[in-house]
Structure formats: structure tokens, C-alpha cells
Scaffold this motif. Structure first.
Motif, PDB file in Angstrom:
ATOM      1  N   ASP A 232      -0.882  -1.802   3.579  1.00  0.00           N
ATOM      2  CA  ASP A 232      -1.567  -0.567   3.214  1.00  0.00           C
ATOM      3  C   ASP A 232      -0.554   0.491   2.789  1.00  0.00           C
ATOM      4  OD1 ASP A 232      -2.922   1.967   3.328  1.00  0.00           O
ATOM      5  OD2 ASP A 232      -4.485   0.987   4.518  1.00  0.00           O
ATOM      6  N   GLU A 233      -0.851   1.213   1.717  1.00  0.00           N
ATOM      7  CA  GLU A 233       0.036   2.280   1.255  1.00  0.00           C
ATOM      8  C   GLU A 233       0.270   3.342   2.321  1.00  0.00           C
ATOM      9  OE1 GLU A 233      -0.773   4.120  -2.485  1.00  0.00           O
ATOM     10  OE2 GLU A 233      -1.601   2.283  -3.352  1.00  0.00           O
ATOM     11  N   ASP A 234      -0.687   3.541   3.199  1.00  0.00           N
ATOM     12  CA  ASP A 234      -0.588   4.609   4.189  1.00  0.00           C
ATOM     13  C   ASP A 234      -0.013   4.150   5.522  1.00  0.00           C
ATOM     14  OD1 ASP A 234      -1.715   6.523   2.451  1.00  0.00           O
ATOM     15  OD2 ASP A 234      -3.725   5.755   2.912  1.00  0.00           O
ATOM     16  N   ALA A 235       0.434   2.907   5.603  1.00  0.00           N
ATOM     17  CA  ALA A 235       0.929   2.399   6.887  1.00  0.00           C
ATOM     18  C   ALA A 235       2.366   1.912   6.783  1.00  0.00           C
ATOM     19  CB  ALA A 235       0.030   1.269   7.383  1.00  0.00           C
ATOM     20  N   GLY A 236       3.107   2.451   5.803  1.00  0.00           N
ATOM     21  CA  GLY A 236       4.458   1.965   5.547  1.00  0.00           C
ATOM     22  C   GLY A 236       5.377   2.030   6.744  1.00  0.00           C
ATOM     23  N   LEU A 237       5.401   3.164   7.448  1.00  0.00           N
ATOM     24  CA  LEU A 237       6.317   3.315   8.578  1.00  0.00           C
ATOM     25  C   LEU A 237       5.940   2.373   9.715  1.00  0.00           C
ATOM     26  CD1 LEU A 237       8.804   4.985   9.194  1.00  0.00           C
ATOM     27  CD2 LEU A 237       7.350   6.641  10.366  1.00  0.00           C
ATOM     28  N   LEU A 238       4.640   2.232   9.975  1.00  0.00           N
ATOM     29  CA  LEU A 238       4.176   1.305  11.006  1.00  0.00           C
ATOM     30  C   LEU A 238       4.580  -0.120  10.664  1.00  0.00           C
ATOM     31  CD1 LEU A 238       2.456   0.631  13.531  1.00  0.00           C
ATOM     32  CD2 LEU A 238       0.467   0.531  12.014  1.00  0.00           C
TER      33      LEU A 238
END
Length: 391
Positions: A232-238
Motif C-alpha cells: 500500500d502506498e500509505d503503509a511504506g514505513l510499516l
């Protein structure tokens, strides 16, 4: 009563059997094989392929994709035992531990099917590119960026000290993309096949005698399809930390294997080498330092097992703290173990015949990579002790 259960502290019979099987494989190759590969600048392909056929490379990967369905605990065990035999596989840290963990947890069904079976049987390898010349491994300071161009991505940047790129089918690149909501850059992971136009890799000459070479990467508007983005583009750090925790656990296993190899050779020598009719191991000046190494090795191993247990249990936060501590402890004992082994053997400790001198640089790497000991101390100071941030 004999313990038959499995816990963080007592290994099950199944894991003990796995250790024995990996040890048997490692004994057929050993330190001489690993050093020969390093001197010739060639990957340890024979060992890698055999380990894949025996199912050791993918013990942590889902059974649905040909893996063993176990966890990082088992994969760390494999690396530790190979290291204790003198032939650790650095790409075990990179391919199944980092890339395999990330793709298993966050990849699309197509990405999982494309990569995981090959990771498990050893027919495919993937490198991991995060470190940059000016940012190190600080994900918040990376300058490798991705921007959209229609349905494609254009990736531009530079990486340094990336292991095994020449033997890998692709590299999982950590970059940054613009957040449409905030305008700020956020981490993102992209699969870049080795022969992609605009992707260039150059070897870095190192003093290390290891089968896996280190590379600089240059990415100049590398065009990638939409499905090169992992997760997911919004879960990069995770997603990133889902790979970095296993990386630290495996780094600990790498150091522990080397520590065991050095300690075993020193102890064997101290038992056999006789001066004035007495084995030198009878003298406390040598016996006590070796005993201390053994104690420190066991303590580091317990922390590694705890970190792996927490990661496999899904406790990413707890695993992060423990993995950093395990990596630190493993690196420290490896440096001391190799140093004491060389000291125990005296002049023979630097002789090619015994192979210990080659471990000096290898052990020292653990204090630097994949994250420096100072950054681990920063992490513990800030996150464990709650001290103010110094930077």
C-alpha cells in the motif's frame, strides 16, 4: 524431567533436528569454501542451491508458496548454524528474511506468486537497497525518489553498500514518494529487476573475503510498471520495518555463528596445545576469557531468540526493541570472540591454516551494518529509557 516443549528458551526436538541437518550441510562446505568464493569474487552458488533443495532457505516463508511455514526463529537458526560451520550465507539475511518477509506480509498475490516460490527453493534471489551515501539507512533522509509518469513510476537516486546485486534477479529499492494529502515525502518500496534500463550497479572493492560483493547503485529515471510498488502506498514505513526487524535478528544470528566458530577453534587449540607438559587451556589467563565469551554468547543468543519469538508472534514494536538489542549483543561478542581466539592461538591465530585472521574484518562488520552500534544505543536511550533525542 526432560523438557519436550518449545519456548523462547528451550528448543523443540524439531528445531534441534533442523540444527543438526543444517550443521551437516555446513560441514560439507566450511570456512575454506567460503573464503575461496570470497577470494574469487563469486557467489556461494553451490551451497545456496543445495540449501534451497533441502528447504533451508525458505523455512520462514508461507507453505502455500513452497516455504516451510515456520518463522524467523527457524531462519535465524539456519544462518547461525551455517556461520558456526564457517560458511554463512549473507543473502539469507536479504532474500528470505527482509524481502521475503515484506512480500509475504504486504505483496500483492501476483508478487507473492512471482517471487516467494523462487526464494524458497533457491532459484531466485533479491537484494535490498536502502543505504545511501548521505543518508545511511535513515529512511527519513533518503533522496531516492519515485514520481508518477502516467501509470508508470520513474525512480531516481543512488545507493551504496548493497549486497549481492550481481547474483540477484532484482533489488527491492527503498525510495520515497510524494504524499498526495500532505505533499511530504514518504517511504515506498519498489522491485527493480537487475537488467532494467537505467539501473546500474558497480562493485565496491572491499577488504572482506566474503562470497557476497558490495555494490553502488545508480538509478537514472528507471521506468517501472505500476505493479513494481510493493504493498500500500500509505503503509511504506510499516512495510519497511517489517523487513528491518528480521534484518537485525538475522544480523545477530550471523554474528553468533561467527562467534561460535571462533570460540570452538580457540577451545580446541587450547585443549591440544601443550607447553611445559600442560595444555594452555589449563591456565586461567586463557581459560577465563574463553569462558566469558561463552557466557556472553549465550546471553546474546537468548536475546536473539526473544526478538525472533516476538516478531513471529506479530509484536512488531516489542520485536524492534529486542532485535536492536540482539544485533548489538551479537556484534559485540563476535568481535571479542574472534579477538580472543586469535590471542589464544598466538602467531597461529594469524596463519592462513587456522582461518581466524579472515574473521577479524568479518566480525567487525557487525558493529557497522546493517545499523551502527551507536544508532542502536540511540534507539535504546530514546525508546526504552525515554531520554531526550540528541539529533
Amino acid at each position: 524431567m526432560t523438557a519436550t516443549f518449545d519456548s523462547t528458551f528451550v528448543e523443540s526436538e524439531e528445531r534441534r533436528d533442523l540444527r543438526a541437518a543444517v550443521r551437516a550441510l555446513g560441514s560439507r562446505y566450511g570456512l575454506e569454501y567460503s573464503l575461496a568464493c570470497g577470494k574469487e569474487h563469486r557467489p556461494a552458488d553451490e551451497l545456496w542451491r543445495e540449501a534451497g533443495k533441502l528447504g533451508f532457505l525458505g523455512v520462514n516463508l508461507p507453505a502455500a508458496y513452497g516455504g516451510g511455514g515456520a518463522g524467523i526463529q527457524e531462519l535465524a537458526l539456519v544462518l547461525e548454524e551455517l556461520g558456526a560451520s564457517g560458511c554463512p550465507l549473507l543473502m539469507l539475511v536479504v532474500t528470505p528474511a527482509i524481502c521475503g518477509s515484506i512480500i509475504s506480509r504486504f505483496g500483492t498475490p501476483e508478487q507473492k506468486q512471482q517471487w516467494l516460490p523462487g526464494f524458497a527453493d533457491g532459484t531466485r534471489r533479491m537484494a535490498f537497497g536502502i543505504t545511501e551515501p548521505d543518508a545511511g539507512s535513515n529512511a527519513h533522509r533518503l533522496t531516492t525518489t519515485a514520481r508518477r509518469d502516467g501509470s508508470d513510476w520513474l525512480l531516481t537516486g543512488r545507493k551504496v553498500f548493497i549486497s549481492g546485486v550481481d547474483a540477484a534477479d532484482a533489488t527491492l529499492i527503498v525510495g520515497r514518494m510524494e504524499d498526495a494529502r500532505t505533499g511530504k515525502l514518504k517511504p515506498a518500496l519498489f522491485i527493480v529487476p537487475r537488467e532494467t534500463p537505467g539501473f546500474e550497479y558497480r562493485p565496491i572493492e572491499m577488504e572482506l573475503q566474503m562470497p557476497e560483493r558490495q555494490f553502488q547503485l545508480f538509478l537514472d529515471d528507471v521506468r517501472l510498471p505500476a505493479d513494481a510498488l510493493v504493498g500500500d502506498e500509505d503503509a511504506g514505513l510499516l512495510q519497511l520495518f517489517a523487513g528491518l526487524n528480521p534484518e537485525r535478528i538475522m544480523a545477530a544470528a550471523y554474528s553468533l555463528g561467527m562467534s561460535r566458530l571462533a570460540l570452538d577453534r580457540a577451545v580446541d587449540y587450547a585443549k591440544r596445545r601443550t607447553v611445559w607438559d600442560t595444555p594452555i587451556g589449563a591456565h586461567q589467563g586463557l581459560a577465563h576469557p574463553l569462558a566469558q565469551i561463552r557466557i556472553e554468547l549465550e546471553l546474546a543468543k537468548l536475546m536473539m531468540q526473544k526478538a525472533a519469538f516476538l516478531y513471529d508472534a506479530g509484536d512488531d514494536f516489542g520485536a524492534g526493541e529486542a532485535a536492536n538489542m540482539a544485533k548489538y549483543a551479537g556484534a559485540e561478542v563476535a568481535v571479542r570472540a574472534v579477538d580472543q581466539a586469535v590471542q589464544t592461538l598466538g602467531g597461529n591465530g594469524l596463519a592462513t591454516e587456522y582461518g581466524l585472521a579472515a574473521l577479524i574484518t568479518g566480525a567487525r562488520v557487525g558493529r557497522i551494518a546493517p545499523v551502527s552500534r551507536e544508532m542502536i544505543l540511540n534507539f535504546v536511550a530514546q525508546h526504552t529509557l525515554g531520554l531526550p533525542k540528541s539529533y
